[in-house]
Each structure stands twice: as structure tokens, then as C-alpha cells.
Design a protein around this motif. Structure first.
Motif, mmCIF file in Angstrom:
data_model
loop_
_atom_site.group_PDB
_atom_site.id
_atom_site.type_symbol
_atom_site.label_atom_id
_atom_site.label_comp_id
_atom_site.label_asym_id
_atom_site.label_seq_id
_atom_site.Cartn_x
_atom_site.Cartn_y
_atom_site.Cartn_z
ATOM 1 N N GLY A 27 25.407 21.984 -53.520
ATOM 2 C CA GLY A 27 26.713 21.126 -53.771
ATOM 3 C C GLY A 27 26.537 19.626 -53.243
ATOM 4 N N ALA A 28 25.598 19.452 -52.477
ATOM 5 C CA ALA A 28 25.530 17.805 -51.843
ATOM 6 C C ALA A 28 24.730 17.005 -52.800
ATOM 7 C CB ALA A 28 24.868 17.822 -50.340
ATOM 8 N N ALA A 29 23.578 17.707 -53.212
ATOM 9 C CA ALA A 29 22.767 16.739 -53.891
ATOM 10 C C ALA A 29 22.519 16.962 -55.690
ATOM 11 C CB ALA A 29 21.152 16.983 -53.540
ATOM 12 N N GLY A 30 22.990 18.417 -55.904
ATOM 13 C CA GLY A 30 23.017 18.883 -57.365
ATOM 14 C C GLY A 30 21.402 19.064 -57.856
ATOM 15 N N GLY A 31 21.466 19.416 -59.035
ATOM 16 C CA GLY A 31 20.127 19.694 -59.683
ATOM 17 C C GLY A 31 19.378 20.772 -59.509
ATOM 18 N N SER A 32 20.271 21.898 -58.928
ATOM 19 C CA SER A 32 19.770 23.145 -58.498
ATOM 20 C C SER A 32 20.817 24.072 -58.534
ATOM 21 C CB SER A 32 19.008 23.216 -56.998
ATOM 22 O OG SER A 32 20.120 23.029 -56.100
ATOM 23 N N LYS A 33 20.560 25.378 -58.618
ATOM 24 C CA LYS A 33 21.395 26.573 -58.502
ATOM 25 C C LYS A 33 22.734 26.364 -59.594
ATOM 26 C CE LYS A 33 18.577 27.877 -55.683
ATOM 27 N NZ LYS A 33 17.420 28.758 -55.704
ATOM 28 N N GLY A 34 22.477 25.930 -60.836
ATOM 29 C CA GLY A 34 23.538 25.988 -61.680
ATOM 30 C C GLY A 34 24.471 24.536 -61.786
ATOM 31 N N VAL A 35 24.175 23.768 -60.450
ATOM 32 C CA VAL A 35 24.740 22.646 -60.134
ATOM 33 C C VAL A 35 24.235 21.564 -60.805
ATOM 34 C CG1 VAL A 35 25.885 21.174 -58.344
ATOM 35 C CG2 VAL A 35 25.594 23.575 -57.931
ATOM 36 N N PRO A 36 24.946 20.715 -61.621
ATOM 37 C CA PRO A 36 24.222 19.586 -62.255
ATOM 38 C C PRO A 36 23.810 18.356 -61.282
ATOM 39 C CG PRO A 36 26.502 19.441 -62.989
ATOM 40 C CD PRO A 36 26.317 20.577 -61.811
ATOM 41 N N ASP A 37 22.823 17.531 -61.876
ATOM 42 C CA ASP A 37 22.337 16.512 -61.059
ATOM 43 C C ASP A 37 23.179 15.503 -60.782
ATOM 44 O OD1 ASP A 37 19.560 15.394 -59.659
ATOM 45 O OD2 ASP A 37 20.434 13.720 -60.952
#
Length: 469
Positions: free
Chosen positions: A93-103
Motif C-alpha cells: 500500500g505504500a510503494a505499490g507494484g506488488s500483491k495486486g496493488v499497481p505501481d
């Protein structure tokens, strides 16, 4: 020692390798759940049985599953896994780009907020470098009303048992301390509400209109200070008004991380909870955050200069405290902040006394939270669309472990989730907690320590002790 013979007997058994596979499947849990029963998988279309698993096929006729306790004092292995999951959840949630959260989430405004309790009386302190005098309390030069000094010329180490202890236990306001602790979750809830209002006011629109432009997302953990009161660490991010198809849109109004941090500080100053009087009292207490509340902007790691907070560093910090609880605070390794044992005993005693005074008061359930020093909130929470969930992370790990093991007949009875084309029928009974013998527990603990050392060495690119030898 008796457990040495138990270890030897386990190592000599022909089913030792299978037992080790069981232990490995639990992550070498310290207190695994023992189950007995069966799981059968059928093709929902034809009714044919696809797979069958029974605990009778296992060593000792038992199936083990993780205890899942996040507290390091109870289970180092499960706590280690929980901390890793929390790190992935927070950093996604802080950086994005993993676990289904966009970059693109990494470009959203982000702030690291610390909310503390006010003072309830002078306590011994350990000073950080750069805070002026290293002495505890060198300025005050008078006695309190009970004849005790209000100063302390000692230089306390951060792991000193004196840190957090009141200079005068009779002057310290334990009643207000417990009242604040009891209402701390409500203070957090009102802080988030106030932050949304401050955000809307800064945009010059109503709250309902602001929700269509920008939304507040957060991940928060609670930590006990040395004086036995909680404070909160939170990562707060601004998104747009998300949908199921696009849950992480950018905010529709330009807001910087510095502006978000300023709004958070302003919101913290404006929060107030009027607490009901304690049993036997007539005056209500006005509760607020302490003066040491802080909010700092967070930047993407790739763009950050020295001395500025980075998304991954803050995520690791929050994940660290997500695994702590009061039982980790009274004793343990040095260097970890924990209240002194006498402070804990006094707070627990006062909480029980207050709860017993009046069965009709708002504090009648306080006794149930004695072990949490009167704190009734969750140690870690997040908004619904901050990032992924712990459930999804655990499900993904189970699926990966099943594919890796290549043993489809062995199905985890606690989490079997077959596809829509299959039907799973399970019958399981609880058989106890923990390993069957002290020898089994010793083997699991040694294997857990070796596994953690190996994983840590992989992250730091350093050889383990075994590799060095």
C-alpha cells in the motif's frame, strides 16, 4: 535429559522424514494444533472421488496445523510469518507494484503519523542523542506534595528498568491513564473523521463532495510505550474514489505528501473525546492526543535522499510492532521498549478495581482487558482499500506450498478451498495443542531457528553459520 532420549527416538523412527514434512508444513510452529480426521475430494459433476486424506496415515495418527499466533512470546515461527505478511501488506500500500496493488500507488501522497498519549505524571526517561542533556530530568529542583524529588540526574539506558516508572507513584494519575487507554480506539476513529473534514475544508468543498475527489486510506499499528500506555503508528495515503474495477485510482485533486502531513497534525490537535466519569466520580474527563504527536511525509525509496522517510523503511517499522503485545513487554531481550513489571501490575490492579466498582458503568468490561493494560483495540488495522488482505496472502502461500509439494492427496483441513468443479467433505476433531513430546518441540524449535536464519541470510546476502562452516 529426558527430552534427549525423545529426540533420539524420533530421529530413529522410519517415519521421521514424514514427521519432518509435517513440521515443515506448519512452519515449525511452537504450539501447533493437533487434529484427527479425514478430507475427501469429489468431482462435483460425476461424484467420483478424486483424493482422500486421513490423519491415520501420518506419524502418531495426527495432523498438525499452525497455531497462527502473532505474538513472538507464544510462537516465534508464526509471529515471524505474521510480521512478514504485515510487511508485504503495508509496503504494497505504500510503494505499490506488488500483491495486486499497481505501481502507480507509489505516486500517491503518503504520510507517516505517530499519535501519542498525553502526560499523566512525570516518569523516568532515556534521552536520545541530540535531545540536549542526557540526564533524565535535570531541571526541576523541588519536592512533590508527597516529599519526593521531581528531578532525576541519572543517565538511563534505553533498556533500563527505571525508564517509564513514575518519579512518584502517588502523584501519577493512573485513573486518567486507564481512562485514556480505554478510549484510545475512539480517539483514533475520531482522528480519521477529523482528517477527512480537514481535507474537505482545505479543498473548499463539503465532505460528501470531497469523497468523490479524494479518499483517506491507512494502515495502523499500536505500540506500548515504557509507561504502559499505547501510541499509534500509521501510514496514511490519499486515493481517488475507487471502484471494484479500479480500487486504487489517483486522487482527483493535487495534494502533496507535505500537505497531507500538515492536515494530519491539524486533525490530531482538533480531536477530543469526553469520557464518562469513572465509578464513584462525578466529573467527566476530556481526552486528547499528547503533545508529541507527529506527521512526516514519506517518499518513494528510489527518489529519496538521506534523512528522509522511505516507504519500505516505514513499512518495516510498522510490521515490527504489529507482532508485539503486553506479554512481550514485561520481560524479554534488551533493547525492546517495555513497561516495568511494577507499572504493569499497578495498571492491571487499578483496571480490575475500576471494573468491579459498578456493574452499570461504561467501564464494567474493563476487567476483561486487564492483560492488555486496559487497551481494548486491535493492534493492527487498515482501511478496506489500503492494499491486499492477510487472508489473501495466506491463501496464496498455501496454494504455492501445495503446488511445490506435489502431493494433491494431502489437503490442509483448516483451509481446503477447492475449485467450483470439486466438492470437499471433511470431518475433523480437535486433539490438543502443541507437539506430543518435549523432544518433538525441541526439534521443531531448532528447525524454526535454522529456517529463519536461512531466510534472513538470503535477504541480507550473508552466509548462515552452517554455510560458513
Amino acid at each position: 535429559m529426558a527430552y534427549i532420549d525423545e529426540v533420539t527416538n524420533r530421529l530413529r523412527r522410519p517415519d521421521f522424514e514424514r514427521w519432518m514434512n509435517q513440521a515443515s508444513s506448519t512452519g515449525f510452529c511452537a504450539q501447533p494444533v493437533r487434529l484427527v480426521g479425514t478430507t475427501s475430494t469429489f468431482d462435483a459433476r460425476t461424484g467420483d472421488q478424486i483424493a482422500h486424506y486421513s490423519s491415520t496415515a501420518e506419524p502418531d495418527g495426527i495432523t498438525y496445523v499452525r497455531c497462527g499466533n502473532r505474538r513472538a512470546a507464544r510462537c516465534p515461527s508464526c509471529s515471524y510469518e505474521y510480521k512478514a505478511d504485515m510487511w508485504h501488506l503495508v509496503v504494497a500500500g505504500a510503494a505499490g507494484g506488488s500483491k495486486g496493488v499497481p505501481d502507480s500507488v507509489g505516486e500517491h501522497p503518503l504520510a507517516f503519523v505517530t499519535l501519542t498519549a498525553p502526560s499523566f505524571g512525570a516518569v523516568h526517561a532515556a534521552k536520545k542523542p541530540g535531545q540536549g542533556s542526557a540526564r533524565c530530568r535535570p531541571r526541576a529542583r523541588k519536592l512533590c506534595s508527597h516529599g519526593r524529588p521531581t528531578w532525576c540526574m541519572s543517565i538511563h539506558d534505553h533498556d533500563s528498568p527505571a525508564v517509564g516508572e513514575p518519579l512518584c507513584v502517588e502523584c501519577y494519575d493512573y485513573e486518567s491513564h486507564i481512562t485514556w487507554q480505554w478510549h484510545a480506539p475512539e480517539l483514533w476513529r475520531r482522528f480519521i473523521i477529523r482528517l477527512r473534514r480537514e481535507l474537505a475544508a482545505s479543498l473548499g468543498v463539503s465532505e460528501s463532495s470531497a469523497r468523490k475527489l479524494v479518499r483517506v486510506q491507512f494502515a495502523k499499528v499500536a505500540e506500548f510505550q515504557r509507561r504502559g500506555v499505547v501510541h499509534f503508528h500509521a501510514l496514511i495515503r490519499l486515493d481517488g474514489d475507487g471502484t471494484e474495477l479500479d480500487p486504487f485510482p489517483s486522487p482527483l485533486v493535487p495534494t502533496s505528501a507535505d500537505q497531507l502531513a500538515d492536515l494530519a497534525r491539524r486533525a490530531a490537535r482538533g480531536v477530543e473525546v469526553v469520557a464518562a466519569p469513572l465509578p464513584g466520580e462525578l466529573t467527566a474527563r476530556s481526552l486528547r492526543w499528547g503533545s508529541q504527536c507527529d506527521a512526516r511525509p514519506v517518499y518513494r525509496q528510489v527518489e529519496t535522499e538521506d534523512g528522509r522517510l522511505t516507504d519500505r523503511a516505514v513499512a518495516a517499522y510498522i510490521a515490527k510492532y504489529a507482532t508485539k503485545a503486553t506479554e512481550d513487554l514485561s520481560a524479554g531481550a534488551s533493547g525492546t521498549a517495555r513497561p516495568h513489571i511494577s507499572t504493569i501490575r499497578r495498571i492491571v490492579a487499578d483496571a480490575g478495581r475500576i471494573a468491579a466498582l459498578d456493574d452499570e458503568s461504561d467501564y464494567r468490561l474493563l476487567g476483561r482487558w486487564e492483560s492488555m493494560l486496559g487497551f481494548r483495540g486491535h493492534f493492527s488495522t487498515k482501511s478496506r482499500r489500503y492494499s491486499t488482505t492477510l487472508g489473501r496472502l495466506r491463501s496464496a502461500r498455501r496454494d504455492w506450498q501445495r503446488k511445490r509439494s506435489q502431493t494433491p492427496t494431502v489437503i490442509d483441513p483448516a483451509s481446503a478451498d477447492a475449485e467450483e468443479t470439486t466438492l470437499v467433505v471433511s470431518q475433523w476433531s480437535f486433539a490438543g495443542m502443541g507437539w506430543l513430546s518435549a523432544g518433538d518441540a525441541a526439534l521443531a524449535a531448532e528447525s524454526a531457528a535454522a529456517a529463519r536464519e536461512w531466510r534472513d541470510s538470503r535477504r541480507s546476502n550473508k552466509p548462515t553459520n552452517n554455510e560458513e562452516r
